[in-house]
Design a protein around this motif. Structure first.
Motif, PDB file in Angstrom:
ATOM      1  N   HIS A  77      -9.378   7.151   1.796  1.00 42.79           N
ATOM      2  CA  HIS A  77      -8.477   7.609   3.429  1.00 42.79           C
ATOM      3  C   HIS A  77      -7.605   6.555   4.065  1.00 42.79           C
ATOM      4  O   HIS A  77      -8.318   5.400   4.106  1.00 42.79           O
ATOM      5  CB  HIS A  77      -9.724   7.790   4.245  1.00 42.79           C
ATOM      6  CG  HIS A  77     -11.127   8.662   4.166  1.00 42.79           C
ATOM      7  ND1 HIS A  77     -12.453   9.234   4.471  1.00 42.79           N
ATOM      8  CD2 HIS A  77     -10.570  10.170   2.876  1.00 42.79           C
ATOM      9  CE1 HIS A  77     -12.768  10.515   4.294  1.00 42.79           C
ATOM     10  NE2 HIS A  77     -12.014  10.916   3.242  1.00 42.79           N
ATOM     11  N   THR A  78      -7.137   7.367   5.015  1.00 41.06           N
ATOM     12  CA  THR A  78      -5.899   6.030   5.869  1.00 41.06           C
ATOM     13  C   THR A  78      -5.734   7.172   6.813  1.00 41.06           C
ATOM     14  O   THR A  78      -5.773   7.855   6.947  1.00 41.06           O
ATOM     15  CB  THR A  78      -4.818   5.855   4.738  1.00 41.06           C
ATOM     16  OG1 THR A  78      -5.469   5.670   3.240  1.00 41.06           O
ATOM     17  CG2 THR A  78      -3.740   5.215   5.265  1.00 41.06           C
ATOM     18  N   ASN A 228       0.891   4.109   9.286  1.00 40.19           N
ATOM     19  CA  ASN A 228      -1.139   3.029   9.908  1.00 40.19           C
ATOM     20  C   ASN A 228      -0.209   1.635   9.908  1.00 40.19           C
ATOM     21  O   ASN A 228       0.470   1.493   9.581  1.00 40.19           O
ATOM     22  CB  ASN A 228      -1.891   3.366   8.803  1.00 40.19           C
ATOM     23  CG  ASN A 228      -1.344   2.441   7.364  1.00 40.19           C
ATOM     24  OD1 ASN A 228      -0.045   3.252   7.209  1.00 40.19           O
ATOM     25  ND2 ASN A 228      -1.661   1.753   6.953  1.00 40.19           N
ATOM     26  N   GLU A 234       2.372  -0.081   4.334  1.00 35.72           N
ATOM     27  CA  GLU A 234       1.453   1.085   5.081  1.00 35.72           C
ATOM     28  C   GLU A 234       2.105   2.279   4.773  1.00 35.72           C
ATOM     29  O   GLU A 234       3.571   2.268   3.967  1.00 35.72           O
ATOM     30  CB  GLU A 234       2.006   1.067   6.558  1.00 35.72           C
ATOM     31  CG  GLU A 234       3.288   0.642   7.469  1.00 35.72           C
ATOM     32  CD  GLU A 234       4.300   0.886   7.918  1.00 35.72           C
ATOM     33  OE1 GLU A 234       4.196   0.456   8.845  1.00 35.72           O
ATOM     34  OE2 GLU A 234       5.899   0.470   7.802  1.00 35.72           O
ATOM     35  N   ARG A 235       1.375   3.255   5.225  1.00 36.18           N
ATOM     36  CA  ARG A 235       1.838   4.166   4.459  1.00 36.18           C
ATOM     37  C   ARG A 235       2.627   5.499   5.791  1.00 36.18           C
ATOM     38  O   ARG A 235       2.151   4.727   6.627  1.00 36.18           O
ATOM     39  CB  ARG A 235       0.373   5.378   3.777  1.00 36.18           C
ATOM     40  CG  ARG A 235       0.589   5.255   2.595  1.00 36.18           C
ATOM     41  CD  ARG A 235      -1.087   5.725   1.998  1.00 36.18           C
ATOM     42  NE  ARG A 235      -0.851   5.824   0.693  1.00 36.18           N
ATOM     43  CZ  ARG A 235      -2.466   5.733   0.622  1.00 36.18           C
ATOM     44  NH1 ARG A 235      -3.359   6.686   0.410  1.00 36.18           N
ATOM     45  NH2 ARG A 235      -3.048   5.934  -1.206  1.00 36.18           N
ATOM     46  N   ASP A 256       5.523   6.407   0.433  1.00 31.12           N
ATOM     47  CA  ASP A 256       4.584   5.994  -0.149  1.00 31.12           C
ATOM     48  C   ASP A 256       5.213   4.185  -0.625  1.00 31.12           C
ATOM     49  O   ASP A 256       5.450   5.162  -2.300  1.00 31.12           O
ATOM     50  CB  ASP A 256       3.535   7.039  -0.560  1.00 31.12           C
ATOM     51  CG  ASP A 256       2.047   6.458  -0.678  1.00 31.12           C
ATOM     52  OD1 ASP A 256       1.441   5.511  -0.388  1.00 31.12           O
ATOM     53  OD2 ASP A 256       1.788   6.589  -1.600  1.00 31.12           O
ATOM     54  N   SER A 260       0.381   0.844  -2.063  1.00 31.48           N
ATOM     55  CA  SER A 260      -0.165   1.006  -0.161  1.00 31.48           C
ATOM     56  C   SER A 260      -1.466   1.888  -0.906  1.00 31.48           C
ATOM     57  O   SER A 260      -2.543   1.734   0.503  1.00 31.48           O
ATOM     58  CB  SER A 260      -0.081   2.291  -0.128  1.00 31.48           C
ATOM     59  OG  SER A 260       0.294   3.867  -1.612  1.00 31.48           O
ATOM     60  N   ASP A 261      -2.214   1.674  -2.513  1.00 27.44           N
ATOM     61  CA  ASP A 261      -3.886   2.293  -2.655  1.00 27.44           C
ATOM     62  C   ASP A 261      -4.760   1.122  -1.733  1.00 27.44           C
ATOM     63  O   ASP A 261      -5.549   1.018  -1.422  1.00 27.44           O
ATOM     64  CB  ASP A 261      -4.540   2.037  -3.813  1.00 27.44           C
ATOM     65  CG  ASP A 261      -3.738   3.858  -4.347  1.00 27.44           C
ATOM     66  OD1 ASP A 261      -3.537   4.018  -3.491  1.00 27.44           O
ATOM     67  OD2 ASP A 261      -3.529   3.547  -5.681  1.00 27.44           O
ATOM     68  N   VAL A 263      -4.719   0.140   1.623  1.00 30.48           N
ATOM     69  CA  VAL A 263      -4.970   0.032   2.525  1.00 30.48           C
ATOM     70  C   VAL A 263      -5.568   1.122   2.904  1.00 30.48           C
ATOM     71  O   VAL A 263      -6.555   1.711   4.524  1.00 30.48           O
ATOM     72  CB  VAL A 263      -3.264   0.405   3.541  1.00 30.48           C
ATOM     73  CG1 VAL A 263      -2.644  -1.163   3.187  1.00 30.48           C
ATOM     74  CG2 VAL A 263      -2.993   1.430   3.224  1.00 30.48           C
ATOM     75  N   ALA A 264      -5.861   2.274   2.160  1.00 22.59           N
ATOM     76  CA  ALA A 264      -7.596   3.321   2.615  1.00 22.59           C
ATOM     77  C   ALA A 264      -8.373   2.531   1.943  1.00 22.59           C
ATOM     78  O   ALA A 264      -8.974   2.406   1.517  1.00 22.59           O
ATOM     79  CB  ALA A 264      -6.917   4.110   0.745  1.00 22.59           C
ATOM     80  N   LYS A 265      -9.477   3.238   2.367  1.00 21.91           N
ATOM     81  CA  LYS A 265     -11.081   3.164   2.626  1.00 21.91           C
ATOM     82  C   LYS A 265     -11.323   4.405   1.420  1.00 21.91           C
ATOM     83  O   LYS A 265     -11.203   5.201   1.638  1.00 21.91           O
ATOM     84  CB  LYS A 265     -11.426   3.342   3.760  1.00 21.91           C
ATOM     85  CG  LYS A 265     -10.953   2.149   4.342  1.00 21.91           C
ATOM     86  CD  LYS A 265     -11.856   2.000   6.096  1.00 21.91           C
ATOM     87  CE  LYS A 265     -11.901   1.174   7.494  1.00 21.91           C
ATOM     88  NZ  LYS A 265     -11.798   1.365   8.539  1.00 21.91           N
ATOM     89  N   THR A 333      -6.058  11.494   9.500  1.00 21.81           N
ATOM     90  CA  THR A 333      -6.733  11.039   8.060  1.00 21.81           C
ATOM     91  C   THR A 333      -5.616  11.533   7.788  1.00 21.81           C
ATOM     92  O   THR A 333      -6.063  12.870   7.183  1.00 21.81           O
ATOM     93  CB  THR A 333      -7.573  11.115   8.201  1.00 21.81           C
ATOM     94  OG1 THR A 333      -9.247   9.962   9.028  1.00 21.81           O
ATOM     95  CG2 THR A 333      -8.098  10.147   6.952  1.00 21.81           C
TER      96      THR A 333
END
Length: 566
Positions: A77-78, A228, A234-235, A256, A260-261, A263-265, A333
């Protein structure tokens, strides 16, 4: 013709006089017994027949496909928390206000209706306090209603006659509060009322904090970005051409980067799979009665109806092999589902990857929800989906402004016809009524008279024909340093007062529109108020625009250099 025998004629007369009697009988079944328990059991006397039917339908062909009992979904999730407009204008965004309102809303310009509405609200706030009459005299003197009203704006003229001298300009008064330029000790006397007045105005009308706008006059649509705040990793989601009034995942393309991975949760969710169900679905058991809500006999089986046959095959054969899994996703999101782990009744685990993660070549990959990567990088096969905080339902007011851009091939130009223009009374009025202000005749050359020593002729020269005031011309001109491509430039006819609404006149000259923006069908741009509910139930009112397809080509009957009868 020979005469009939007497007996035959008498028989015919008697048959004609005899009435015809029609009787109906109803056939009813008579059961032999009153006990239907055995009939309803649907007993099978030959069990081998049932086994044979099962073998005939292929039910004995065993597959190593156990029933799923539980699943775990792994996603990334971003949170998108920034918006970018033209000129690198960056705005924080928390998803509370609908995305359409953030993009479309614009600053309200002062008009008579808004000024009176704001003034009446402030009058209601200060009326119970002492010194009301003196305060009204001060406000009317410092903030008079000075608005130019067109002579054909009848409702605006009536409103001005009703309130002039008794109501002040509430819009100018609100600007004076923001600029801290109130007269005398007005601020200290009405400090509480001034705060309530500004809160009401900001709560009633949703407006941008800055003057920047994502509206592109040259394209007649919006362009913006959602991203973000993560620096270089950033994406970004880019909406190049948004004009239809509703945003969803398909409105965006993605930019993308490959790193950028980080920055994702990570997000894990567990669910129990539920079989697919739909109306008219065939039941998997013999003794279950069908609902018969789907007429499969009406399916088109023509050579071009391949998709219909695939749908029928899925519904009749494979529907009981599919399961549905819910997935809770926060609004605003950007999500990537990396895989689903399925546990079956045998205790085995199976990893299900996204559809576009297969080893086949790039052009064969397919995904249902997939954003196009404008950079065409190696990360373009990511299974990304943006859940936009968009409105579900809006209430739209009557158009304050409607402009129809149409092509006139005979005149070799494009016309911006202002069908509806804003009135000072707070609503739209028809543009052809506003065009009746004066005679729209173009200057003509004076015809010779007898007093000039020339015989009077029966013909005269006309420099140009008349076109209504609400028809604004856009003439084709060449692009800079390019003799092949053209664009449309706003022009003005002689003795014409020009555009009235904001859509055509808001951009200072020179104003260009890309030639490909106006197709043969034309373009219609409207501007009106829209009301929607936010996530917390509050009302959000904004003034926005929408572009739709036009009504086709038009003809202005514009002609130059004519010799007509005198």
């Amino acid at each position: 013709m020979p005469a009939l025998p007497l007996n035959i004629a008498q028989f015919a007369i008697q048959a004609y006089r005899i009435p015809s009697i029609t009787a109906y009988n109803r056939l009813e079944v008579m059961p032999r017994t009153v006990d239907f328990d055995r009939s309803l059991k649907a007993e099978v006397h030959d069990a081998l027949w049932m086994l044979t039917r099962q073998w005939q339908f292929g039910e004995f062909q065993g597959e190593d496909a156990a029933t799923a009992t539980s699943t775990k979904i792994y996603g990334l999730h971003t949170l998108m928390d920034e918006m970018r407009f033209q000129g690198d204008q960056v705005l924080p965004y928390d998803g509370k206000i609908p995305l359409e309102a953030m993009v479309e809303r614009e600053k309200l310009a002062g008009n008579l209706h808004l000024a009176v509405q704001m003034a009446r609200y402030f009058i209601k706030l200060i009326k119970p306090k002492p010194g009301f009459d003196a305060a009204m005299v001060t406000l009317v003197q410092h903030y008079p209603l000075n608005y130019a009203i067109d002579e054909n704006d009848y409702e605006g003229i009536q409103l001005m006659n009703a309130v002039k001298g008794s109501v002040f300009d509430g819009f100018a008064f609100c600007q004076a509060i923001s600029g801290n330029t109130l007269p005398g000790n007005f601020k200290t006397t009405y400090l509480t009322q001034l705060g309530s007045f500004q809160s009401w105005y900001q709560r009633t009308y949703s407006q941008p904090d800055k003057n920047g706008s994502p509206w592109m006059p040259s394209q007649l649509d919006y362009k913006f970005e959602v991203s973000n705040a993560a620096g270089t990793t950033e994406r970004k989601l880019i909406a190049d051409h948004y004009s239809e009034g509703h945003l969803d995942w398909y409105s965006f393309d993605i930019s993308d980067p490959s790193n950028s991975d980080n920055v994702a949760k990570e997000d894990f969710q567990s669910y129990i799979p539920a079989p697919v169900a739909f109306k008219g679905m065939p039941h998997p058991r013999f003794w279950m009665m069908e609902e018969n809500r789907t007429d499969f006999g009406k399916i088109d089986a023509s050579p071009t109806g391949l998709l219909h046959l695939l749908l029928a095959e899925f519904a009749l054969t494979c529907s009981n092999d599919w399961f549905v899994l819910p997935y809770q996703l926060p609004v605003n999101t950007l999500c990537e589902v990396s895989g689903i782990v399925v546990k079956d009744v045998f205790g085995e685990y199976t990893l299900v990857r996204p559809a576009n993660k297969g080893p086949e070549s790039q052009w064969q990959r397919w995904a249902m929800f997939h954003h196009t990567d404008i950079n065409n990088t190696a990360a373009s096969n990511k299974n990304l989906l943006y859940l936009a905080p968009a409105v579900i339902k809006t209430l739209e007011g009557d158009p304050l402004e409607k402009v129809n851009f149409l092509r006139d091939e005979m005149a070799n130009m494009v016309w911006a016809v202002e069908n509806i223009v804003p009135s000072q009374a707070g609503k739209g009025m028809r543009g052809n009524e506003m065009a009746l202000e004066k005679s729209n005749a173009v200057a003509t050359a004076p015809s010779p008279t007898e007093g000039d020593g020339v015989e009077k002729t029966s013909i005269r020269y006309v420099l140009g024909t008349a076109v209504p005031h609400n028809w604004i011309p856009f003439i084709p001109v060449h692009l800079d340093q390019n003799n092949a491509e053209i664009q449309l430039q706003r022009a003005k006819l002689p003795f014409s007062k020009g555009a009235i609404g904001q859509i055509v006149k808001e951009k200072a000259a020179p104003y260009y529109i890309a030639e490909e923006v106006i197709p043969r069908s034309g373009v219609q741009v409207t501007r009106n108020f829209q009301l929607a509910r936010t996530a917390d139930g509050a009302c959000c009112l904004w003034l926005g625009r929408k572009k739709q397809s036009g009504s086709g080509e038009g003809q202005s009957n514009l002609k130059f250099d004519q010799i007509v009868d005198g």
